[in-house]
Design a protein around this motif. Structure first.
Motif, PDB file in Angstrom:
ATOM      1  N   ILE A   1      -4.949   7.726   2.846  1.00 54.76           N
ATOM      2  CA  ILE A   1      -4.056   8.721   2.222  1.00 54.76           C
ATOM      3  C   ILE A   1      -3.389   8.063   1.018  1.00 54.76           C
ATOM      4  CG2 ILE A   1      -2.234  10.414   2.658  1.00 54.76           C
ATOM      5  CD1 ILE A   1      -2.583  10.086   5.583  1.00 54.76           C
TER       6      ILE A   1
ATOM      7  N   PRO B   1      -2.380   1.461  11.772  1.00 61.96           N
ATOM      8  CA  PRO B   1      -2.562   0.008  11.931  1.00 61.96           C
ATOM      9  C   PRO B   1      -3.499  -0.338  13.087  1.00 61.96           C
ATOM     10  CG  PRO B   1      -0.270   0.495  11.491  1.00 61.96           C
ATOM     11  CD  PRO B   1      -0.946   1.827  11.700  1.00 61.96           C
TER      12      PRO B   1
ATOM     13  N   ALA C   1      -5.370   8.527  13.582  1.00 58.42           N
ATOM     14  CA  ALA C   1      -4.630   7.872  14.663  1.00 58.42           C
ATOM     15  C   ALA C   1      -3.482   7.069  14.066  1.00 58.42           C
ATOM     16  CB  ALA C   1      -5.572   6.947  15.423  1.00 58.42           C
TER      17      ALA C   1
ATOM     18  N   ILE D   1      -6.991   0.285  11.748  1.00 60.86           N
ATOM     19  CA  ILE D   1      -7.281  -0.695  10.688  1.00 60.86           C
ATOM     20  C   ILE D   1      -7.685  -2.029  11.317  1.00 60.86           C
ATOM     21  CG2 ILE D   1      -6.139  -2.137   8.928  1.00 60.86           C
ATOM     22  CD1 ILE D   1      -4.591   0.484   8.122  1.00 60.86           C
TER      23      ILE D   1
ATOM     24  N   GLY E   1       0.836  -1.209   0.000  1.00 64.19           N
ATOM     25  CA  GLY E   1       0.000   0.000   0.000  1.00 64.19           C
ATOM     26  C   GLY E   1       0.862   1.247   0.000  1.00 64.19           C
TER      27      GLY E   1
ATOM     28  N   MET F   1      -8.694   0.751   0.624  1.00 67.52           N
ATOM     29  CA  MET F   1      -7.991   1.558  -0.382  1.00 67.52           C
ATOM     30  C   MET F   1      -7.189   2.709   0.216  1.00 67.52           C
ATOM     31  SD  MET F   1     -10.550   1.592  -3.638  1.00 67.52           S
ATOM     32  CE  MET F   1     -11.965   2.285  -2.844  1.00 67.52           C
TER      33      MET F   1
HETATM   34  C1  LIG Z   1       4.279   9.013   3.160  1.00 70.48           C
HETATM   35  C2  LIG Z   1       3.284   8.532   4.155  1.00 70.48           C
HETATM   36  C3  LIG Z   1       3.683   8.291   5.461  1.00 70.48           C
HETATM   37  C4  LIG Z   1       2.767   7.810   6.403  1.00 70.48           C
HETATM   38  N1  LIG Z   1       3.200   7.595   7.682  1.00 70.48           N
HETATM   39  C5  LIG Z   1       2.316   7.132   8.601  1.00 70.48           C
HETATM   40  C6  LIG Z   1       2.709   6.893   9.955  1.00 70.48           C
HETATM   41  O1  LIG Z   1       3.833   7.099  10.340  1.00 70.48           O
HETATM   42  N2  LIG Z   1       1.764   6.431  10.818  1.00 70.48           N
HETATM   43  C7  LIG Z   1       0.478   6.193  10.440  1.00 70.48           C
HETATM   44  O2  LIG Z   1      -0.323   5.762  11.262  1.00 70.48           O
HETATM   45  N3  LIG Z   1       0.096   6.394   9.164  1.00 70.48           N
HETATM   46  C8  LIG Z   1       0.964   6.852   8.249  1.00 70.48           C
HETATM   47  N4  LIG Z   1       0.557   7.066   6.965  1.00 70.48           N
HETATM   48  C9  LIG Z   1      -0.802   6.704   6.574  1.00 70.48           C
HETATM   49  C10 LIG Z   1      -0.780   5.314   5.890  1.00 70.48           C
HETATM   50  O3  LIG Z   1      -1.458   5.455   4.701  1.00 70.48           O
HETATM   51  C11 LIG Z   1      -1.367   4.262   6.807  1.00 70.48           C
HETATM   52  O4  LIG Z   1      -0.571   4.148   7.963  1.00 70.48           O
HETATM   53  C12 LIG Z   1      -1.476   2.849   6.237  1.00 70.48           C
HETATM   54  O5  LIG Z   1      -0.363   2.481   5.485  1.00 70.48           O
HETATM   55  C13 LIG Z   1      -2.758   2.703   5.463  1.00 70.48           C
HETATM   56  O6  LIG Z   1      -2.894   1.377   5.082  1.00 70.48           O
HETATM   57  P1  LIG Z   1      -4.121   0.918   4.184  1.00 70.48           P
HETATM   58  O7  LIG Z   1      -3.920  -0.509   3.909  1.00 70.48           O
HETATM   59  O8  LIG Z   1      -5.385   1.341   4.823  1.00 70.48           O
HETATM   60  O9  LIG Z   1      -4.020   1.787   2.859  1.00 70.48           O
HETATM   61  P2  LIG Z   1      -2.808   1.997   1.858  1.00 70.48           P
HETATM   62  O10 LIG Z   1      -1.545   1.587   2.461  1.00 70.48           O
HETATM   63  O11 LIG Z   1      -2.926   3.396   1.371  1.00 70.48           O
HETATM   64  O12 LIG Z   1      -3.122   0.989   0.675  1.00 70.48           O
HETATM   65  C14 LIG Z   1      -4.185   1.210  -0.197  1.00 70.48           C
HETATM   66  C15 LIG Z   1      -3.968   0.395  -1.439  1.00 70.48           C
HETATM   67  O13 LIG Z   1      -5.176   0.451  -2.204  1.00 70.48           O
HETATM   68  C16 LIG Z   1      -4.841   0.414  -3.560  1.00 70.48           C
HETATM   69  N5  LIG Z   1      -5.934   0.982  -4.349  1.00 70.48           N
HETATM   70  C17 LIG Z   1      -6.565   2.170  -4.177  1.00 70.48           C
HETATM   71  N6  LIG Z   1      -7.511   2.332  -5.112  1.00 70.48           N
HETATM   72  C18 LIG Z   1      -7.485   1.232  -5.889  1.00 70.48           C
HETATM   73  C19 LIG Z   1      -8.223   0.799  -7.026  1.00 70.48           C
HETATM   74  N7  LIG Z   1      -9.201   1.544  -7.549  1.00 70.48           N
HETATM   75  N8  LIG Z   1      -7.940  -0.406  -7.568  1.00 70.48           N
HETATM   76  C20 LIG Z   1      -6.954  -1.186  -7.058  1.00 70.48           C
HETATM   77  N9  LIG Z   1      -6.215  -0.830  -5.989  1.00 70.48           N
HETATM   78  C21 LIG Z   1      -6.476   0.363  -5.414  1.00 70.48           C
HETATM   79  C22 LIG Z   1      -3.577   1.254  -3.660  1.00 70.48           C
HETATM   80  O14 LIG Z   1      -2.821   0.890  -4.790  1.00 70.48           O
HETATM   81  C23 LIG Z   1      -2.874   0.928  -2.347  1.00 70.48           C
HETATM   82  O15 LIG Z   1      -1.878  -0.035  -2.538  1.00 70.48           O
HETATM   83  C24 LIG Z   1       1.436   7.569   6.017  1.00 70.48           C
HETATM   84  C25 LIG Z   1       1.037   7.835   4.701  1.00 70.48           C
HETATM   85  C26 LIG Z   1       1.935   8.317   3.792  1.00 70.48           C
HETATM   86  C27 LIG Z   1       1.465   8.598   2.388  1.00 70.48           C
END
Ligand SMILES: Cc1cc2nc3c(=O)[nH]c(=O)nc-3n(C[C@H](O)[C@H](O)[C@H](O)COP(=O)(O)OP(=O)(O)OC[C@H]3O[C@@H](n4cnc5c(N)ncnc54)[C@H](O)[C@@H]3O)c2cc1C
Length: 542
Positions: free
Chosen positions: A145, A440, A437, A443, A45, A142
């Motif tokens: 951020i 993880p 928050a 989530i 992600g 998805m």
């Molecule tokens: C640079 C950065 C640093 C961060 N640091 C922190 C931190 O220190 N602590 C914290 O708590 N959070 C942090 N975050 C927030 C971070 O996004 C979350 O911690 C966490 O990784 C979110 O996991 P997730 O699985 O919900 O979503 P994501 O990790 O965002 O994964 C979503 C996935 O969905 C896929 N996707 C989306 N739309 C589609 C579609 N239409 N079709 C197919 N695939 C799709 C994307 O390709 C992506 O791989 C940070 C974010 C960024 C951008």
């Protein structure tokens, strides 16, 4: 309506980040067949997309992870306080390997539409290749951020060199010895500048709004520290679950800055200045609720920031003025020697808010109202459409035929960020109006709630669950009410992504539940205990 049609999968979830992995774990536990689709070419992600130099977490490693398995927590070793994108991704691959998750994951598959079928009660999911898959439950993992913002700047397609969003770093990019522009001065740029300044020929940061910046104080994981963490993981897991920010922090022991003598406030601020967001939560309990306390904290941070910038005029631009906006109305970036870089003679700040707005991008660089700057590479560090971006990027159509984007045109609404009225059998991990928050933690709490809800439906023979509109209205009003009582309500004035105010032509709105992640997790638990009163369960004729 009949329930005779058999879906391809019980569950289709989009996103192979933390959310996808958590869903595979918890939904397999309740016997569901699950397919996780992701457009990326690898799992991770956020941590497969954001590969820019310096990309690392702001949460500390040992609680920025999944906590469903004590064995995995013991087995994995972090190398540092804040892991890089690569180490975080490696950790996620370790989880996927250990838990045999790969067969559930299909990469390089972009979802372009999802339609609820009233007749069968199933979701039809369409991918970019035109393939359609059906499922009983459709879940968004998805990401809060993940949907990048590409600014609309005149001439952007004329630039001859590489120009790209920071979350789409070209693998073969040769940036050393190059003149680099970074548009945006948020958390990404704060990480990129110190990681690149030594080897770039020059860096220009184009800044709209400055930030209060907290020190990261990165350090290596020592064997002693790791041992201490591993001996105390039960306590760490409990701390995350019970903390307002989902992090393994201690509390401020009831101290209020406004009731503490100034020299004692200063002493505590100084003593706790040891890196990470801890400082905000472990010093005083009123920093985010009382403007006077918030000002004391802002003043302290501003002073610490100014000390590191040699040129006072530059410091004026880099450091927010106390009173401009409350600390945390914009999420503070975590700093690993960003400010000092501006003392170099090859790192520059361009004030595009008041002094010289960008006029256009040219073949060779960026023209502002005052200058033309020549560059080899332009990086758009312009952030993300937080919370709703990915959910609105393609049509997700509910029972009435309305899409989520249409429904949320003027304001966002959900029940606890996990489900949305008019969208039966749709679940969202950390959707709008969930807390901001340690992700993880949230989530996993969301995945547990979803798995328990689905388990109930399967055990009791239900085909459809419909989120109640009256409950959605209540939650939305509750979230807005809490927000109006906090200091965060000015986030729209400073273009904060936390209110969607960084998106042009969109009404700022309350996207975050500010009542404390711990209280939010209590709401989820109460809902499970009471048998999910937010939902109406139905059986279709067979
Ligand atoms: C640079 C950065 C640093 C961060 N640091 C922190 C931190 O220190 N602590 C914290 O708590 N959070 C942090 N975050 C927030 C971070 O996004 C979350 O911690 C966490 O990784 C979110 O996991 P997730 O699985 O919900 O979503 P994501 O990790 O965002 O994964 C979503 C996935 O969905 C896929 N996707 C989306 N739309 C589609 C579609 N239409 N079709 C197919 N695939 C799709 C994307 O390709 C992506 O791989 C940070 C974010 C960024 C951008």
């Amino acid at each position: 309506m009949t329930s005779t049609e058999k879906p391809d999968f019980d569950v289709i979830s989009v996103g192979a980040g933390f959310a996808g992995l958590a869903l595979i774990h918890y939904l397999r536990e309740v016997g569901m067949s699950i397919k996780v689709l992701d457009r990326a070419s690898d799992i991770g992600g956020t941590w497969t997309w954001n590969r820019y130099p310096g990309a690392m977490t702001d949460s500390e490693s040992y609680y920025y992870c999944l906590m469903f398995s004590k064995e995995l927590l013991q087995e994995w070793s972090w190398s540092a306080r804040y892991p890089t994108w690569k180490e975080t991704q490696d950790y996620m691959k370790f989880v996927a390997d250990k838990c045999d998750m790969w067969p559930h994951i299909q990469l390089e598959t972009e979802v372009v539409a999802a339609d609820y079928q009233k007749d069968s009660g199933l979701w039809k999911v369409t991918t970019e290749s035109g393939e359609t898959l059906t499922c009983k439950y459709f879940i968004s993992g998805m990401g809060m951020i993940s949907q990048q913002i590409i600014p609309d700047i005149k001439g952007m397609d004329t630039f001859k060199g590489p120009i790209f969003h920071s979350s789409r770093w070209p693998e073969d990019l040769e940036w050393e010895g190059k003149r680099i522009a970074m548009i945006g001065a948020g958390a990404t740029t704060v990480q990129m500048v110190p990681a690149m300044s030594e080897k770039a020929k020059s860096i220009h940061v184009f800044q709209r709004t400055n930030n209060f910046i907290l020190p990261g104080m990165q350090r290596e994981m020592t064997p002693e520290w790791e041992k201490e963490i591993k001996e105390n993981y039960d306590e760490i897991v409990a701390k995350c679950r019970n903390h307002v920010f989902g992090m393994a922090f201690d509390d401020a022991e009831g101290r209020l800055a406004v009731e503490t003598p100034p020299e004692e406030v200063e002493r505590i601020f100084e003593e706790k200045w040891t890196g990470s967001f801890r400082w905000v939560f472990e010093t005083f309990d009123d920093l985010l609720s009382d403007q006077r306390a918030n000002d004391m904290a802002s003043e302290f941070i501003a002073r610490k920031m100014r000390e590191r910038v040699e040129d006072p005029e530059l410091a004026d631009l880099l450091v927010p003025k106390v009173g401009d906006y409350p600390l945390f109305a914009k999420r503070p970036p975590m700093d690993h020697h960003y400010l000092e870089q501006f003392n170099r003679d090859d790192v520059f700040l361009v004030d595009i808010k008041d002094k010289e707005p960008i006029v256009e991008i040219t073949e060779t660089g960026i023209r502002t109202t005052e200058n033309h700057f020549e560059f080899d590479i332009i990086i758009l560090a312009t952030g993300f459409q937080a919370y709703t971006g990915a959910l609105e990027a393609f049509p997700i159509r509910g029972e009435s035929g309305q899409t989520l984007a249409e429904k949320w045109q003027d304001k966002s609404a959900s029940i606890m960020g996990v489900c949305v009225a008019d969208f039966p059998n749709l679940f969202v991990i950390t959707g709008p109006q969930a807390p901001f928050a340690n992700l993880p933690t949230s989530i996993e709490q969301n995945a547990i709630w979803i798995a328990k809800c689905i388990d109930k439906m399967e055990k009791e023979g239900y085909d459809v669950c419909k989120p109640r509109k009256d409950v959605e209205d209540e939650w939305t009003a509750h979230v807005a009410d809490i927000h109006s009582q906090t200091l965060m309500s000015t986030g729209d004035k400073v273009h904060s992504w936390m209110m969607g105010a960084n998106i042009e032509n969109k009404q700022p709105r309350v996207l975050i539940y500010f009542g404390g992640a711990n209280n939010y997790y209590d709401c989820l638990d109460k809902s499970v205990e009471e048998g999910f009163p937010e939902l109406e369960f139905e059986k279709l004729a067979s």
